[in-house]
Enzyme design. Structure first.
Site, PDB file in Angstrom:
ATOM      1  CE  LYS A  88     -12.224  -8.615 -19.909  1.00 47.67           C
ATOM      2  NZ  LYS A  88     -13.523  -8.326 -20.569  1.00 47.67           N
TER       3      LYS A  88
ATOM      4  N   GLY B 100       0.829  -1.193   0.000  1.00 48.81           N
ATOM      5  CA  GLY B 100       0.000   0.000   0.000  1.00 48.81           C
ATOM      6  C   GLY B 100       0.865   1.245   0.000  1.00 48.81           C
TER       7      GLY B 100
ATOM      8  CD  GLU C 232       2.954  -8.447  -5.262  1.00 53.27           C
ATOM      9  OE1 GLU C 232       2.763  -7.239  -5.020  1.00 53.27           O
ATOM     10  OE2 GLU C 232       3.693  -9.170  -4.558  1.00 53.27           O
TER      11      GLU C 232
ATOM     12  N   GLY D  62     -21.643  -8.510 -26.954  1.00 48.44           N
ATOM     13  CA  GLY D  62     -20.820  -9.243 -27.911  1.00 48.44           C
ATOM     14  C   GLY D  62     -19.437  -9.523 -27.401  1.00 48.44           C
ATOM     15  N   GLY D  63     -19.069  -8.933 -26.255  1.00 52.78           N
ATOM     16  CA  GLY D  63     -17.779  -9.213 -25.646  1.00 52.78           C
ATOM     17  C   GLY D  63     -17.814 -10.512 -24.871  1.00 52.78           C
ATOM     18  CB  VAL D  64     -15.096 -12.701 -23.579  1.00 53.55           C
ATOM     19  CG1 VAL D  64     -14.355 -11.746 -22.664  1.00 53.55           C
ATOM     20  CG2 VAL D  64     -15.010 -14.124 -23.042  1.00 53.55           C
ATOM     21  CG  ASP D  65     -16.184  -9.677 -19.380  1.00 48.94           C
ATOM     22  OD1 ASP D  65     -15.454 -10.676 -19.358  1.00 48.94           O
ATOM     23  OD2 ASP D  65     -15.763  -8.520 -19.205  1.00 48.94           O
TER      24      ASP D  65
ATOM     25  CB  CYS E 165       5.385  -4.054   0.121  1.00 45.74           C
ATOM     26  SG  CYS E 165       6.159  -2.451  -0.218  1.00 45.74           S
TER      27      CYS E 165
END
Length: 517
Positions: free
Chosen positions: A373, A62, A177, A231-234, A89
């Site tokens: 996604k 953060g 990460e 029309g998008g994947v989601d 961190c």
């Protein structure tokens, strides 16, 4: 109450202290087959954490300093949990402070840093005596406290790079990460499996039937749901789930808001019909463009698009009293960026989250709200969604309105639409389209003097944006070959007489977002 993956899978809680990189940690955990959730520190009471029965807890980085007034924190109960804890961190520094150690301002370490192990521990299995890691901090742990042991130090500064407090509380000053920490994923895997004993049971491909059952159980017999598709994947993946759950009680609706890419309306209709989703097609282009007239503020544009979408959906619903539900393709990043999760700052409203008015009149189902996604893409493939849809570049719900800086005008819309098509065509021609996350053009109000046909021209500046990413939470600009950039610039200025300058965006996310507004 809708189903949550945490009911069936070992769960790692990532407590966020204000940075989007918490989601990068979460993604790495999921990459290793363990389900993870991000919990803002503002909600991370001892009772809230224990009630979720996590297999492990990770404290994120953060931007704050632990010694600042009102610095983000959790109680020292986090050191006494019955599960392992890893601080990264800022989380590393917070553990030191809570355990009786000290944190001071130092010279700062940024970028690639060499660390040396001071003591062997299972969390460092597979690491050499020295490794390269990625640092980004100015504060450092000056002492680890009475129960702490130093596991690694920075070669250059001697700062504590990793520590262990008691038996199962760890801290890492570096960022495992981040891909630049060469063995960072190995460290996270050691923490999950060797230290925490988590089971790698999380596979999004196995979720399809669970999500279908969840949608079916929430919509009572005799009631219908609108499926909002773009029309998008989601949205397409959410539509396939809802259609299989509800059959003819799922009313697929595709609204053309006049802000689509070139030829997109016909392409979307063809794709949806190939999946057995025969949508109600509503051309509301003039309605949206009229509502956007005179609106320049980017957040207001998103809210206007969300409002008009909701109005159209409500009108469809009024035509059939049995329609009581709205199914959307909202994903986890949408929820976070819209500030819909408590403790998250609103970065931008998504028309399917923060842009919806409170009194929508329809109950909302978001079967993908737990997924990133790339997970949606894998789920879509498992459901039979064609690769052409799955691998299609993400496109914002408000469409080209957010790729136009300032007011949306017909000329600027035509400019950005054609320029974006040129960018996509050139990337496809060179085999690069499927290798990048997103590629598009942006136009604003700024102009540049040029010369066309031996005459002075005063035209638009088009900015090209091409990025690589894994989940949209962070992104880097793509180093396109110069000849590809040259071809894109040449075509845009040649085919669009109103454009005199093409620029290329080379800023990462953060500090910028992927989309301009």
């Amino acid at each position: 109450m809708s189903w949550s993956p945490s009911l069936e899978h070992d769960t790692v809680l990532v407590i966020s202290f204000g940075g989007q990189y918490a989601h990068m940690i979460s993604r790495r955990v999921r990459d290793l087959g363990v389900y993870s959730e991000v919990l803002p520190y503002t909600l991370a009471s001892e009772e809230a954490v224990k009630s979720r029965k996590p297999k492990a807890v990770i404290l994120s980085g953060g931007p704050s300093s632990v010694y600042e007034l009102d610095a983000p924190t959790v109680g020292d109960w986090v050191l006494r949990l019955d599960v392992p804890v890893l601080g990264i961190c800022y989380g590393h520094q917070l553990i030191a402070k809570l355990s009786g150690g000290s944190v001071e301002r130092g010279v700062g370490e940024y970028g690639r840093t060499r660390v040396a192990l001071a003591e062997r521990d299972p969390i460092f299995d597979g690491w050499g005596d020295e490794e390269d890691v990625w640092m980004s901090h100015s504060d450092y742990v000056a002492s680890v406290g009475p129960r702490g042991r130093v596991l690694a130090r920075s070669k250059e500064t001697g700062y504590v790079a990793a520590m262990k407090v008691g038996d199962r509380v760890y801290g890492a000053q570096f960022h495992p990460e981040v891909r630049h920490t060469e063995k960072g994923l190995k460290l996270i895997a050691n923490f999950l499996f060797r230290v925490a004993g988590a089971r790698p049971t999380w596979r999004v491909e196995d979720l399809a039937e669970r999500l279908i059952d969840d949608v079916r159980s929430r919509v009572p017999p005799g009631e219908k749901a609108i499926i909002a598709v773009s029309g998008g994947v989601d949205s397409t993946t959410a539509a396939v789930i809802a259609r299989r759950a509800l059959g003819d009680r799922a009313v697929t609706v595709f609204i053309n808001h006049g802000l689509l890419r070139e030829g997109e309306a016909d392409e979307v209709l063809s794709s949806l019909r190939s999946l057995g989703l025969d949508p109600i097609y509503i051309d509301a282009s003039q309605r949206f463009l009229g509502a956007l007239r005179g609106v320049s503020d980017p957040e207001q544009k998103r809210l206007v698009v969300g409002r008009v979408f909701a109005e159209v959906f409500e009108e469809v619903a009024r035509s059939d009293p049995s329609i009581r539900w709205l199914v959307q393709g909202t994903t986890y990043p949408d929820v976070i960026e819209s500030g819909a999760e408590v403790g998250a700052d609103r970065i931008k409203s998504h028309h399917n989250v923060g842009g919806l008015p409170e009194k929508l009149g329809l109950k909302v189902i978001e079967p993908l709200r737990y997924l990133y996604k790339d997970e949606v893409r894998r789920l879509g493939l498992s459901l039979g969604v064609p690769e052409g849809i799955v691998l299609r570049h993400p496109f914002p719900g408000p469409g080209l309105a957010v790729r136009i800086i300032g007011e949306v005008t017909e000329e600027k819309l035509a400019t950005v639409r054609r320029a974006s098509r040129i960018v996509e065509e050139e990337l496809r021609r060179t085999g690069l389209y499927d290798k990048v996350w997103q590629a598009f053009a942006v136009v604003g109000d700024d102009r540049w003097v040029g010369v066309k046909g031996d005459r002075r021209a005063f035209g638009y500046i088009v900015t090209v944006r091409v990025v690589e990413s894994e989940d949209g939470m962070t992104a880097d600009w793509v180093r396109l070959p110069y000849e590809v950039l040259q071809r894109i610039a040449s075509r845009i200025t040649s085919e669009l007489p109103q454009v005199t300058m093409v620029t290329y965006a080379i800023t990462t996310k953060p500090p910028s977002t992927i989309e301009p507004v």
